[in-house]
Design an enzyme around this catalytic site. Structure first.
Site, PDB file in Angstrom:
ATOM      1  N   GLY A  19      -0.465  15.194  35.213  1.00 45.76           N
ATOM      2  CA  GLY A  19      -0.885  14.326  36.314  1.00 45.76           C
ATOM      3  C   GLY A  19       0.118  13.201  36.538  1.00 45.76           C
ATOM      4  O   GLY A  19       1.282  13.289  36.125  1.00 45.76           O
ATOM      5  N   ASP A  50       5.582   2.263  33.965  1.00 43.70           N
ATOM      6  CA  ASP A  50       4.701   3.036  33.075  1.00 43.70           C
ATOM      7  C   ASP A  50       5.486   3.683  31.933  1.00 43.70           C
ATOM      8  O   ASP A  50       5.030   3.700  30.782  1.00 43.70           O
ATOM      9  CB  ASP A  50       3.952   4.129  33.855  1.00 43.70           C
ATOM     10  CG  ASP A  50       2.761   3.574  34.624  1.00 43.70           C
ATOM     11  OD1 ASP A  50       2.214   2.522  34.227  1.00 43.70           O
ATOM     12  OD2 ASP A  50       2.367   4.199  35.629  1.00 43.70           O
ATOM     13  N   LYS A  96      -0.437   4.689  44.153  1.00 39.87           N
ATOM     14  CA  LYS A  96       0.883   4.605  43.502  1.00 39.87           C
ATOM     15  C   LYS A  96       1.997   5.331  44.265  1.00 39.87           C
ATOM     16  O   LYS A  96       3.153   4.929  44.202  1.00 39.87           O
ATOM     17  CB  LYS A  96       0.798   5.160  42.075  1.00 39.87           C
ATOM     18  CG  LYS A  96       0.136   4.217  41.091  1.00 39.87           C
ATOM     19  CD  LYS A  96       0.137   4.848  39.709  1.00 39.87           C
ATOM     20  CE  LYS A  96      -0.007   3.788  38.645  1.00 39.87           C
ATOM     21  NZ  LYS A  96       0.180   4.315  37.298  1.00 39.87           N
ATOM     22  N   GLY A 143      -3.469   4.044  22.980  1.00 37.99           N
ATOM     23  CA  GLY A 143      -2.922   3.904  24.333  1.00 37.99           C
ATOM     24  C   GLY A 143      -2.958   2.501  24.921  1.00 37.99           C
ATOM     25  O   GLY A 143      -2.391   2.267  25.996  1.00 37.99           O
TER      26      GLY A 143
HETATM   27  P1  NAP Z   1      -4.382  12.284  36.969  1.00 38.76           P
HETATM   28  O1  NAP Z   1      -3.136  12.222  37.758  1.00 38.76           O
HETATM   29  O2  NAP Z   1      -5.691  12.458  37.658  1.00 38.76           O
HETATM   30  O3  NAP Z   1      -4.211  13.517  35.901  1.00 38.76           O
HETATM   31  C1  NAP Z   1      -5.286  13.915  35.084  1.00 38.76           C
HETATM   32  C2  NAP Z   1      -4.804  14.944  34.047  1.00 38.76           C
HETATM   33  O4  NAP Z   1      -5.906  15.272  33.198  1.00 38.76           O
HETATM   34  C3  NAP Z   1      -4.328  16.262  34.670  1.00 38.76           C
HETATM   35  O5  NAP Z   1      -3.334  16.814  33.877  1.00 38.76           O
HETATM   36  C4  NAP Z   1      -5.628  17.093  34.587  1.00 38.76           C
HETATM   37  O6  NAP Z   1      -5.397  18.494  34.606  1.00 38.76           O
HETATM   38  C5  NAP Z   1      -6.160  16.669  33.260  1.00 38.76           C
HETATM   39  N1  NAP Z   1      -7.592  16.937  33.136  1.00 38.76           N
HETATM   40  C6  NAP Z   1      -8.617  16.256  33.718  1.00 38.76           C
HETATM   41  N2  NAP Z   1      -9.796  16.817  33.391  1.00 38.76           N
HETATM   42  C7  NAP Z   1      -9.504  17.879  32.590  1.00 38.76           C
HETATM   43  C8  NAP Z   1     -10.308  18.868  31.930  1.00 38.76           C
HETATM   44  N3  NAP Z   1     -11.653  18.865  32.018  1.00 38.76           N
HETATM   45  N4  NAP Z   1      -9.667  19.796  31.170  1.00 38.76           N
HETATM   46  C9  NAP Z   1      -8.322  19.817  31.061  1.00 38.76           C
HETATM   47  N5  NAP Z   1      -7.523  18.914  31.676  1.00 38.76           N
HETATM   48  C10 NAP Z   1      -8.112  17.959  32.424  1.00 38.76           C
HETATM   49  O7  NAP Z   1      -4.562  10.988  36.053  1.00 38.76           O
HETATM   50  P2  NAP Z   1      -3.416  10.055  35.400  1.00 38.76           P
HETATM   51  O8  NAP Z   1      -3.147   8.915  36.301  1.00 38.76           O
HETATM   52  O9  NAP Z   1      -2.287  10.922  34.971  1.00 38.76           O
HETATM   53  O10 NAP Z   1      -4.198   9.458  34.138  1.00 38.76           O
HETATM   54  C11 NAP Z   1      -4.591  10.291  33.049  1.00 38.76           C
HETATM   55  C12 NAP Z   1      -5.313   9.445  31.987  1.00 38.76           C
HETATM   56  O11 NAP Z   1      -4.407   8.494  31.452  1.00 38.76           O
HETATM   57  C13 NAP Z   1      -6.488   8.626  32.518  1.00 38.76           C
HETATM   58  O12 NAP Z   1      -7.509   8.671  31.559  1.00 38.76           O
HETATM   59  C14 NAP Z   1      -5.938   7.221  32.665  1.00 38.76           C
HETATM   60  O13 NAP Z   1      -6.941   6.236  32.484  1.00 38.76           O
HETATM   61  C15 NAP Z   1      -4.945   7.174  31.518  1.00 38.76           C
HETATM   62  N6  NAP Z   1      -3.822   6.249  31.748  1.00 38.76           N
HETATM   63  C16 NAP Z   1      -3.542   5.328  30.795  1.00 38.76           C
HETATM   64  C17 NAP Z   1      -2.485   4.474  30.966  1.00 38.76           C
HETATM   65  C18 NAP Z   1      -2.180   3.444  29.912  1.00 38.76           C
HETATM   66  O14 NAP Z   1      -1.520   2.457  30.230  1.00 38.76           O
HETATM   67  N7  NAP Z   1      -2.588   3.646  28.682  1.00 38.76           N
HETATM   68  C19 NAP Z   1      -1.684   4.557  32.130  1.00 38.76           C
HETATM   69  C20 NAP Z   1      -1.976   5.535  33.076  1.00 38.76           C
HETATM   70  C21 NAP Z   1      -3.064   6.388  32.874  1.00 38.76           C
HETATM   71  P3  NAP Z   1      -5.397  19.317  36.008  1.00 38.76           P
HETATM   72  O15 NAP Z   1      -4.022  19.109  36.599  1.00 38.76           O
HETATM   73  O16 NAP Z   1      -5.661  20.717  35.589  1.00 38.76           O
HETATM   74  O17 NAP Z   1      -6.488  18.728  36.848  1.00 38.76           O
END
Ligand code: NAP
Length: 277
Positions: A135, A107, A70, A245
Site C-alpha cells: 500500500g 515517511d 497524500k 512502529g
Molecule cells: P493502505 O495503502 O491502505 O495499504 C494497506 C495494506 O494492507 C495493503 O497492502 C493491503 O493489501 C493490506 N491489507 C489490508 N487488509 C488486509 C487483509 N485483511 N489481509 C491482507 N492484507 C491486508 O494503507 P497504508 O497507508 O499503507 O498503511 C498501512 C498501515 O500502516 C496502517 O495500519 C497505517 O496506520 C500504518 N502506518 C503507520 C505509519 C507510522 O508512522 N508508523 C505510517 C503510515 C502508515 P491489499 O493491497 O491486498 O488490499
C-alpha cells in the site's frame, strides 16, 4: 508573504480525529518554548486545493498530509522533492515566504531512523528484506530500503498485482512472493517489515507463519496501535530484534517541525509517553 506572529501548522486528512500528530507537535512546541500551534484539519477531497492555497494566508507555515490526500496534494504543490516524486505521495508541506508550496515525503526517513535506532546492528546491505504489504506506506519504505542499499526486497501482498506494479515501478531488486508463500521466505530475511494494517486494533491479526524466522532477525511493524502487535510479541519470543512502529510516526515529524518552527526537535522517551497518553 510575511511570517505570521503565531506560526500555525496542522495535519490535513479525512477522517482526522484519530491523528496523534497534534500531540507530538504540541509537545515539541511546549518543550522548546516556541510560539505556535498545530491542529487537525478535516478536509474533503473536493476542498483540498482551495484549503491548501488558503492556509498560508491564515498564518500556516506548513502542514502534514495524510490519508486520503497524500497523492492528490502533489498536483497542488509548486515544488515537489525528488523523494516525493519517486514515491508518488507527500506527507509534509512547507509554505515558503515567497509563496511557493513545497511538498516532501518524510515517511521513509521516519521508518529508517526508527529501525536504525531500534536495531543499531542491522546493516541494510547484509541481506534481503521481506516486506508484507504493497500500500501507500510500503511505497515509501521500499524506496528507503533501496536507497539504503538493501540488496533484495521480497515483497508479498494479498493482492499480488499491486506488488507486481511496485516491482514494475521500482525495479529488479524486488522479487514478488505470493501472499500465501510469505512464511516460506522468512528464513532468508535479515529484516521483516509489516506494512499492512493487519494486527492493528480493530483489524484481523497477521496470520503469516513465522516459524522460518531466525533468532536475531530484525522484525518491525509499522502498526503502532497496539504498540506490541501480535507479530512483534511472537518475534520477540523467538529471539528476534523487534522495533515498534511508533518511532516511525515520531521521526517522520522531525523534518517538518524543523522547517516550520526553526528548531530540530528530539525524539525521546518523554515524547513517546506524551503521544501514547
Ligand atoms: P493502505 O495503502 O491502505 O495499504 C494497506 C495494506 O494492507 C495493503 O497492502 C493491503 O493489501 C493490506 N491489507 C489490508 N487488509 C488486509 C487483509 N485483511 N489481509 C491482507 N492484507 C491486508 O494503507 P497504508 O497507508 O499503507 O498503511 C498501512 C498501515 O500502516 C496502517 O495500519 C497505517 O496506520 C500504518 N502506518 C503507520 C505509519 C507510522 O508512522 N508508523 C505510517 C503510515 C502508515 P491489499 O493491497 O491486498 O488490499
Amino acid at each position: 508573504m510575511t511570517r505570521p506572529d503565531v506560526p500555525l501548522a496542522g495535519v490535513i486528512g479525512n477522517p482526522i480525529g484519530h491523528s496523534r500528530s497534534p500531540l507530538m507537535h504540541k509537545y515539541w512546541l511546549q518543550r522548546y518554548d516556541l510560539l505556535g500551534d498545530y491542529v487537525r484539519l478535516q478536509v474533503a477531497e473536493r476542498d483540498l486545493e482551495s484549503v491548501v492555497r488558503t492556509l498560508p494566508r491564515m498564518g500556516f507555515v506548513g502542514a502534514n498530509v495524510t490519508i486520503p490526500h497524500k497523492t492528490a496534494v502533489l498536483k497542488i504543490a509548486d515544488f515537489i522533492s525528488d523523494r516525493a516524486t519517486l514515491i508518488g505521495a507527500a506527507n509534509t508541506l512547507i509554505f515558503r515566504e515567497d509563496g511557493i508550496i513545497h511538498a516532501d515525503n518524510t515517511d521513509g526517513y521516519g521508518f529508517m531512523t526508527n529501525v536504525r535506532n531500534g536495531a543499531p546492528d542491522w546493516d541494510p546491505k547484509s541481506g534481503p528484506a521481506v516486506v508484507l504489504g504493497a500500500g501507500g506506506a510500503a511505497r515509501a519504505i521500499i524506496v528507503a530500503l533501496a536507497d539504503a542499499g538493501v540488496p533484495q526486497i521480497l515483497l508479498a501482498n494479498r493482492t499480488r498485482n499491486k506488488a507486481e506494479a511496485l516491482r514494475a515501478e521500482f525495479g529488479q531488486r524486488i522479487t514478488v512472493v505470493d501472499w500465501v508463500q510469505a512464511g516460506n521466505v522468512l528464513e532468508e530475511a535479515v529484516i521483516l517489515i509489516n506494512t499492512t494494517s493487519l494486527g492493528m486494533t480493530g483489524q484481523p491479526e497477521l496470520r503469516v507463519p513465522l516459524d522460518g524466522l531466525r533468532p536475531g532477525t530484525v522484525v518491525t511493524d509499522i502498526v503502532y496501535t497496539p504498540l506490541q502487535t501480535g507479530l512483534l510479541q511472537k518475534a520477540a519470543a523467538m529471539g528476534c530484534v523487534t522495533v515498534d512502529g511508533l518511532g516511525m510516526l515520531l521521526h517522520q515529524g522531525v523534518p517538518g517541525f524543523e522547517r516550520w518552527f526553526g528548531q530540530r526537535p528530539e525524539v525521546d522517551e518523554a515524547l513517546r509517553a506524551a503521544v501514547l497518553a
